[in-house]
Design a protein around this motif. Structure first.
Motif, PDB file in Angstrom:
ATOM      1  N   LEU A 172       0.850  -1.193   0.000  1.00 38.98           N
ATOM      2  CA  LEU A 172       0.000   0.000   0.000  1.00 38.98           C
ATOM      3  C   LEU A 172       0.883   1.239   0.000  1.00 38.98           C
ATOM      4  CD1 LEU A 172      -2.851   1.276   0.355  1.00 38.98           C
ATOM      5  CD2 LEU A 172      -2.529   1.026   2.824  1.00 38.98           C
ATOM      6  N   ILE A 173       0.612   2.163  -0.924  1.00 41.24           N
ATOM      7  CA  ILE A 173       1.361   3.415  -0.948  1.00 41.24           C
ATOM      8  C   ILE A 173       0.429   4.578  -0.622  1.00 41.24           C
ATOM      9  CG2 ILE A 173       1.070   3.661  -3.460  1.00 41.24           C
ATOM     10  CD1 ILE A 173       3.770   5.168  -3.445  1.00 41.24           C
ATOM     11  N   HIS A 174       0.924   5.450   0.237  1.00 42.70           N
ATOM     12  CA  HIS A 174       0.192   6.674   0.570  1.00 42.70           C
ATOM     13  C   HIS A 174       1.151   7.847   0.387  1.00 42.70           C
ATOM     14  CE1 HIS A 174      -2.329   9.625   2.375  1.00 42.70           C
ATOM     15  NE2 HIS A 174      -1.617   9.736   3.484  1.00 42.70           N
ATOM     16  N   VAL A 175       0.801   8.748  -0.519  1.00 44.99           N
ATOM     17  CA  VAL A 175       1.616   9.937  -0.776  1.00 44.99           C
ATOM     18  C   VAL A 175       1.000  11.069   0.042  1.00 44.99           C
ATOM     19  CG1 VAL A 175       2.542  11.508  -2.503  1.00 44.99           C
ATOM     20  CG2 VAL A 175       2.157   9.096  -3.085  1.00 44.99           C
ATOM     21  N   PHE A 176       1.721  11.510   1.054  1.00 45.21           N
ATOM     22  CA  PHE A 176       1.156  12.496   1.975  1.00 45.21           C
ATOM     23  C   PHE A 176       1.639  13.910   1.659  1.00 45.21           C
ATOM     24  CE2 PHE A 176       5.035  10.867   3.958  1.00 45.21           C
ATOM     25  CZ  PHE A 176       5.706  12.016   4.375  1.00 45.21           C
ATOM     26  N   ASP A 177       0.802  14.870   2.017  1.00 42.56           N
ATOM     27  CA  ASP A 177       1.130  16.284   1.809  1.00 42.56           C
ATOM     28  C   ASP A 177       2.218  16.727   2.779  1.00 42.56           C
ATOM     29  OD1 ASP A 177      -0.705  16.700  -0.224  1.00 42.56           O
ATOM     30  OD2 ASP A 177      -2.327  17.146   1.180  1.00 42.56           O
ATOM     31  N   ALA A 178       3.051  17.628   2.299  1.00 45.70           N
ATOM     32  CA  ALA A 178       4.046  18.271   3.160  1.00 45.70           C
ATOM     33  C   ALA A 178       3.872  19.773   2.961  1.00 45.70           C
ATOM     34  CB  ALA A 178       5.443  17.813   2.797  1.00 45.70           C
ATOM     35  N   ASP A 219      -6.602  -6.207   7.363  1.00 50.08           N
ATOM     36  CA  ASP A 219      -5.382  -6.548   8.076  1.00 50.08           C
ATOM     37  C   ASP A 219      -4.255  -5.617   7.652  1.00 50.08           C
ATOM     38  OD1 ASP A 219      -6.638  -8.666   9.342  1.00 50.08           O
ATOM     39  OD2 ASP A 219      -6.140 -10.075   7.722  1.00 50.08           O
ATOM     40  N   PRO A 220      -3.272  -5.409   8.531  1.00 52.04           N
ATOM     41  CA  PRO A 220      -2.104  -4.605   8.153  1.00 52.04           C
ATOM     42  C   PRO A 220      -1.404  -5.221   6.939  1.00 52.04           C
ATOM     43  CG  PRO A 220      -2.149  -4.981  10.523  1.00 52.04           C
ATOM     44  CD  PRO A 220      -3.192  -5.874   9.934  1.00 52.04           C
ATOM     45  N   MET A 221      -0.799  -4.380   6.135  1.00 54.57           N
ATOM     46  CA  MET A 221      -0.053  -4.833   4.963  1.00 54.57           C
ATOM     47  C   MET A 221       1.175  -3.946   4.814  1.00 54.57           C
ATOM     48  SD  MET A 221      -2.498  -3.349   1.877  1.00 54.57           S
ATOM     49  CE  MET A 221      -3.948  -4.204   2.530  1.00 54.57           C
ATOM     50  N   PRO A 222       2.161  -4.380   4.022  1.00 52.42           N
ATOM     51  CA  PRO A 222       3.339  -3.534   3.821  1.00 52.42           C
ATOM     52  C   PRO A 222       2.931  -2.153   3.331  1.00 52.42           C
ATOM     53  CG  PRO A 222       3.711  -5.716   2.903  1.00 52.42           C
ATOM     54  CD  PRO A 222       2.273  -5.666   3.300  1.00 52.42           C
ATOM     55  N   GLN A 223       3.460  -1.130   3.981  1.00 45.25           N
ATOM     56  CA  GLN A 223       3.068   0.245   3.676  1.00 45.25           C
ATOM     57  C   GLN A 223       4.278   1.060   3.230  1.00 45.25           C
ATOM     58  OE1 GLN A 223       1.051   1.817   7.107  1.00 45.25           O
ATOM     59  NE2 GLN A 223      -0.314   0.055   7.257  1.00 45.25           N
ATOM     60  N   ILE A 224       4.029   1.920   2.260  1.00 38.53           N
ATOM     61  CA  ILE A 224       5.061   2.821   1.768  1.00 38.53           C
ATOM     62  C   ILE A 224       4.519   4.234   1.879  1.00 38.53           C
ATOM     63  CG2 ILE A 224       6.460   3.491  -0.223  1.00 38.53           C
ATOM     64  CD1 ILE A 224       5.986   0.568  -1.247  1.00 38.53           C
ATOM     65  N   LEU A 225       5.220   5.081   2.603  1.00 36.41           N
ATOM     66  CA  LEU A 225       4.814   6.472   2.791  1.00 36.41           C
ATOM     67  C   LEU A 225       5.814   7.375   2.094  1.00 36.41           C
ATOM     68  CD1 LEU A 225       3.935   6.146   6.557  1.00 36.41           C
ATOM     69  CD2 LEU A 225       2.288   6.572   4.738  1.00 36.41           C
ATOM     70  N   LYS A 226       5.307   8.256   1.248  1.00 38.33           N
ATOM     71  CA  LYS A 226       6.174   9.157   0.497  1.00 38.33           C
ATOM     72  C   LYS A 226       5.605  10.571   0.544  1.00 38.33           C
ATOM     73  CE  LYS A 226       9.314   6.357  -1.312  1.00 38.33           C
ATOM     74  NZ  LYS A 226      10.760   6.553  -1.118  1.00 38.33           N
ATOM     75  N   PRO A 227       6.445  11.587   0.745  1.00 41.38           N
ATOM     76  CA  PRO A 227       5.955  12.966   0.682  1.00 41.38           C
ATOM     77  C   PRO A 227       5.681  13.363  -0.764  1.00 41.38           C
ATOM     78  CG  PRO A 227       8.329  12.954   0.974  1.00 41.38           C
ATOM     79  CD  PRO A 227       7.885  11.514   1.065  1.00 41.38           C
ATOM     80  N   ALA A 228       4.725  14.257  -0.948  1.00 41.40           N
ATOM     81  CA  ALA A 228       4.355  14.701  -2.295  1.00 41.40           C
ATOM     82  C   ALA A 228       5.340  15.762  -2.776  1.00 41.40           C
ATOM     83  CB  ALA A 228       2.933  15.229  -2.299  1.00 41.40           C
ATOM     84  N   THR A 229       6.560  15.320  -3.043  1.00 41.63           N
ATOM     85  CA  THR A 229       7.589  16.235  -3.540  1.00 41.63           C
ATOM     86  C   THR A 229       7.536  16.370  -5.060  1.00 41.63           C
ATOM     87  OG1 THR A 229       9.143  14.389  -3.549  1.00 41.63           O
ATOM     88  CG2 THR A 229       9.127  15.796  -1.594  1.00 41.63           C
ATOM     89  N   ALA A 230       6.611  15.652  -5.680  1.00 44.99           N
ATOM     90  CA  ALA A 230       6.371  15.700  -7.131  1.00 44.99           C
ATOM     91  C   ALA A 230       4.903  15.357  -7.317  1.00 44.99           C
ATOM     92  CB  ALA A 230       7.286  14.709  -7.846  1.00 44.99           C
TER      93      ALA A 230
END
Length: 291
Positions: A172-178, A219-230
């Motif tokens: 799961l990927i979530h691109v979060f605001d910065a 259920d929990p799953m592998p997570q990837i968190l990335k800032p919205a730098t693009a």
């Protein structure tokens, strides 16, 4: 997943869709339904000639899929606008999944909005798989894009309801605001300040994502968190390449009225430029429960 509908116009792009649908049908022991749409807004003699030629080609493909691949397979020919004929048949046949080939990329430009692929995805009430990559085997790793919206929740539920999570790894990927970082001049922040800020934002995003999954009962799953730098679609595509995912799953953001006429901008960009398969999941249909 019990029935897969795959659209074909007998092009090389459609062959890619049929091959992917074949692999999925083997994995899930699902039945295949091939569909070809004929434009009936032309002289009837041409319509009849196209119908006969199409029936011959589809019969040969169906026979091969039955005898060589051991699949349950049939075909249908429908008339009218391609996107209307395909989505209507998917509903009538109660298909679990609709598979199409990549959209036709034109020289010097890459238009997606208004293409048959875009119109199918926009109007479909069931998941649509765009087979962009040349199929080399069953899916190994899927990447679900989440913005914590109800629509991305539908995409996550579809992974389970279709049975995909039973046959491949799912991240799961979530691109979060910065926002605060970009609201200031980065030149006014030290590297340590930037790092501390991003660490805090990632921790906040991780907590929100965990709460989101818990609310969905997943259920929990592998997570990837990335800032919205693009742009978000670029971040998702970059991560998909880095971790070698072969399928990206995303919600379409359509609802009713005007909103249903539009795809989310991230979804549109992923479908327009993706170099791997994309599964576009529409909002849950009325009366359809979560997985």
């Amino acid at each position: 997943m019990k029935k897969i509908l795959v659209a074909t116009d007998f092009s090389e792009r459609s062959d890619r869709a049929i091959r992917r649908a074949t692999l999925l049908a083997r994995t899930f022991d699902a039945a295949l339904l091939l569909v070809h749409v004929i434009d009936d807004d032309q002289p009837q003699r041409i319509v009849r000639a196209e119908q006969q030629a199409s029936a011959d080609l589809l019969a040969a493909q169906t026979r091969s899929l039955r005898e060589v691949d051991g699949l349950r397979c049939e075909f249908r020919i429908v008339f009218g606008e391609p996107f209307e004929g395909i989505t209507q048949l998917a509903r009538e046949a109660n298909a679990d999944l609709l598979v199409i080939g990549p959209h036709r990329r034109q020289a010097l430009k890459d238009v997606f909005v208004g293409t048959t692929a875009e119109r199918i995805i926009r109007s479909s009430d069931r998941p649509v798989l765009m087979a962009n990559a040349t199929p080399a085997g069953p899916y190994r790793h899927g990447l679900v894009a989440s913005d914590l919206s109800e629509c991305s929740g539908d995409a996550l539920n579809a992974v389970q309801s279709l049975g995909l999570s039973q046959h491949m790894k799912v991240s799961l990927i979530h691109v979060f605001d910065a926002v605060a970082l970009w609201a200031q001049s980065r030149a006014s922040l030290s590297e340590d300040e930037v790092k501390d800020y991003l660490d805090d934002e990632e921790e906040r995003a991780a907590a929100e994502l965990s709460a989101f999954l818990a609310k969905l009962g997943l259920d929990p799953m592998p997570q990837i968190l990335k800032p919205a730098t693009a742009p978000v679609a670029q971040v998702i595509s970059s991560v998909a390449r880095d971790i070698a995912t072969d399928l990206v799953i995303v919600g379409t953001h359509g609802r009713t009225g005007i909103a249903k006429m539009l795809l989310g901008s991230v979804t549109e960009e992923l479908l327009r430029a993706a170099d791997r398969d994309v599964l576009a999941v529409p909002p849950r249909r009325a009366g359809q429960g979560a997985a």
